[in-house]
Write an enzyme that holds these catalytic residues in place. Sequence first.
Site, PDB file in Angstrom:
ATOM      1  N   ARG A   1       1.533  -5.988  22.403  1.00 21.82           N
ATOM      2  CA  ARG A   1       0.651  -7.050  22.906  1.00 21.82           C
ATOM      3  C   ARG A   1       0.572  -8.181  21.887  1.00 21.82           C
ATOM      4  O   ARG A   1       0.553  -9.361  22.245  1.00 21.82           O
ATOM      5  CB  ARG A   1      -0.736  -6.480  23.224  1.00 21.82           C
ATOM      6  CG  ARG A   1      -1.591  -7.451  24.001  1.00 21.82           C
ATOM      7  CD  ARG A   1      -2.824  -6.780  24.578  1.00 21.82           C
ATOM      8  NE  ARG A   1      -3.696  -6.267  23.519  1.00 21.82           N
ATOM      9  CZ  ARG A   1      -4.758  -5.504  23.737  1.00 21.82           C
ATOM     10  NH1 ARG A   1      -5.081  -5.151  24.967  1.00 21.82           N
ATOM     11  NH2 ARG A   1      -5.503  -5.078  22.728  1.00 21.82           N
TER      12      ARG A   1
ATOM     13  N   LYS B   1      -4.233 -12.070  23.301  1.00 21.54           N
ATOM     14  CA  LYS B   1      -5.431 -11.893  22.475  1.00 21.54           C
ATOM     15  C   LYS B   1      -5.439 -12.984  21.404  1.00 21.54           C
ATOM     16  O   LYS B   1      -5.060 -12.763  20.252  1.00 21.54           O
ATOM     17  CB  LYS B   1      -5.433 -10.480  21.872  1.00 21.54           C
ATOM     18  CG  LYS B   1      -6.833  -9.946  21.653  1.00 21.54           C
ATOM     19  CD  LYS B   1      -6.830  -8.440  21.565  1.00 21.54           C
ATOM     20  CE  LYS B   1      -8.109  -7.905  20.978  1.00 21.54           C
ATOM     21  NZ  LYS B   1      -9.313  -8.211  21.724  1.00 21.54           N
TER      22      LYS B   1
HETATM   23  N1  PLP Z   1     -10.533  -7.780  27.498  1.00 26.17           N
HETATM   24  C1  PLP Z   1     -10.844  -8.519  26.434  1.00 26.17           C
HETATM   25  C2  PLP Z   1     -11.164  -9.955  26.640  1.00 26.17           C
HETATM   26  C3  PLP Z   1     -10.870  -7.922  25.155  1.00 26.17           C
HETATM   27  O1  PLP Z   1     -11.201  -8.643  24.080  1.00 26.17           O
HETATM   28  C4  PLP Z   1     -10.560  -6.554  25.029  1.00 26.17           C
HETATM   29  C5  PLP Z   1     -10.541  -5.930  23.715  1.00 26.17           C
HETATM   30  O2  PLP Z   1      -9.545  -5.750  23.108  1.00 26.17           O
HETATM   31  C6  PLP Z   1     -10.237  -5.834  26.176  1.00 26.17           C
HETATM   32  C7  PLP Z   1     -10.233  -6.467  27.391  1.00 26.17           C
HETATM   33  C8  PLP Z   1      -9.893  -4.394  26.091  1.00 26.17           C
HETATM   34  O3  PLP Z   1      -8.593  -4.189  25.620  1.00 26.17           O
HETATM   35  P1  PLP Z   1      -8.204  -2.861  24.845  1.00 26.17           P
HETATM   36  O4  PLP Z   1      -8.536  -1.735  25.758  1.00 26.17           O
HETATM   37  O5  PLP Z   1      -6.746  -2.985  24.637  1.00 26.17           O
HETATM   38  O6  PLP Z   1      -8.997  -2.846  23.606  1.00 26.17           O
HETATM   39  C1  COI Z   2     -11.717  -4.818  21.088  1.00 23.93           C
HETATM   40  O1  COI Z   2     -12.192  -4.086  21.962  1.00 23.93           O
HETATM   41  O2  COI Z   2     -10.965  -4.377  20.217  1.00 23.93           O
HETATM   42  C2  COI Z   2     -11.991  -6.220  21.032  1.00 23.93           C
HETATM   43  O3  COI Z   2     -11.251  -6.929  20.411  1.00 23.93           O
HETATM   44  C3  COI Z   2     -13.159  -6.746  21.699  1.00 23.93           C
HETATM   45  C4  COI Z   2     -13.927  -7.638  20.786  1.00 23.93           C
HETATM   46  C5  COI Z   2     -14.842  -8.413  21.644  1.00 23.93           C
HETATM   47  C6  COI Z   2     -14.643  -6.878  19.726  1.00 23.93           C
END
Ligand code: PLP
Ligand code: COI
Length: 341
Positions: free
Chosen positions: A82, A184
């Site tokens: 990612r 991200k």
């Molecule tokens: N959506 C957003 C906007 C996020 O910042 C996050 C955090 O990483 C997620 C979703 C969840 O992604 P993940 O499950 O890969 O942490």
């Molecule tokens: C995460 O879940 O790792 C994120 O980056 C979310 C953030 C808003 C802390």
Amino acid sequence: MEKKNIDWGNLGFGYVQTDYRYVSDFKNGSWDEGKLTEDANVVINECAGVLQYAQTVFEGMKAYTTEDGRIVTFRPDLNAERMENSAKRLEMPVFPKDRFIQAVVDTVKANAAYVPPFGSGATLYIRPFEFGTNPVIGVKPADEYQFRVFTTPVGPYFKGGVKPLTIRVTDFDRAAPNGTGHIKAGLNYAMSMHAIVDAHNQGYDENMYLDAATRTKVEETGGANFLFVTKDGKVVTPKSDSILPSITRRSLIYVAQHYLGLEAEEREIPFEEVKDFAECGLCGTAAVISPVGKIVDHGKEICFPTGMTEMGPVTKKLYETLTGIQMGRIEAPEGWLQVIE
Ligand code: PLP
Ligand code: COI
């Protein structure tokens, strides 16, 4: 190895400085060999690309202590992939996947004393990130970059642990069609600052963003994806090109199908349909699975039948299975756990 004297059970989701972080610099077209350092500060020029035009991308992942005392991390290959997509979208050089995983392993190992013990309710949050470091004043990508990984021990993302959340539907947009919602990038979070402060001021825990083009479909919150359960027990999650492809969400769909024998699908979800769901939760590395009790749409309340005190039964099974896999209580699918030591 002796653990640090930290009150693990009372940690919130905040920054606690740990001893080591990984740093690698990109200059003249290549990354240097990288190293661990004790210096938590970054000194860059006032005109650095990151400071002027927000050229920065990051990842979020966690290290866990398993029941049998190993330290593991969860699907770091997907974070590396990612971050590669994020970097490419902002015209930044890619930090190679194998080096990304090694940097995470090395940083966690060096900070093993900060990895919360099994059963403490806390985890070690890992933040890999990359940013443009040399001066740029015309709008163009930087030529020099820094990649870093730091760690910080954390407790629950939302105050109150697993108490169901109240979410409001916001009029602000987080991401545009064909924009950067699927990567991200720090800029997406800058976009959401006003909306989250406003939501908190009005007593809500988070915002539900709708699709910017039609404002009829569920997207995500500022820091997590949505997960719903239908009245007949099917797990559904929003599909959209402008939400972050959550690794937790993708893992939960697999867990629902292969561990719990549930139907699970990723599809567009009209906001109109939300009132018909039996359960709702937020999923992400920081959020894990946080139950949602109520969604407020401009004064109109959608109260999920699971109420404001408990996690719904399907959400709970998903939570227990996923965290069971992450903490080594339940056998993980091949390749999901990276053992650090
Ligand atoms: N959506 C957003 C906007 C996020 O910042 C996050 C955090 O990483 C997620 C979703 C969840 O992604 P993940 O499950 O890969 O942490
Ligand atoms: C995460 O879940 O790792 C994120 O980056 C979310 C953030 C808003 C802390």
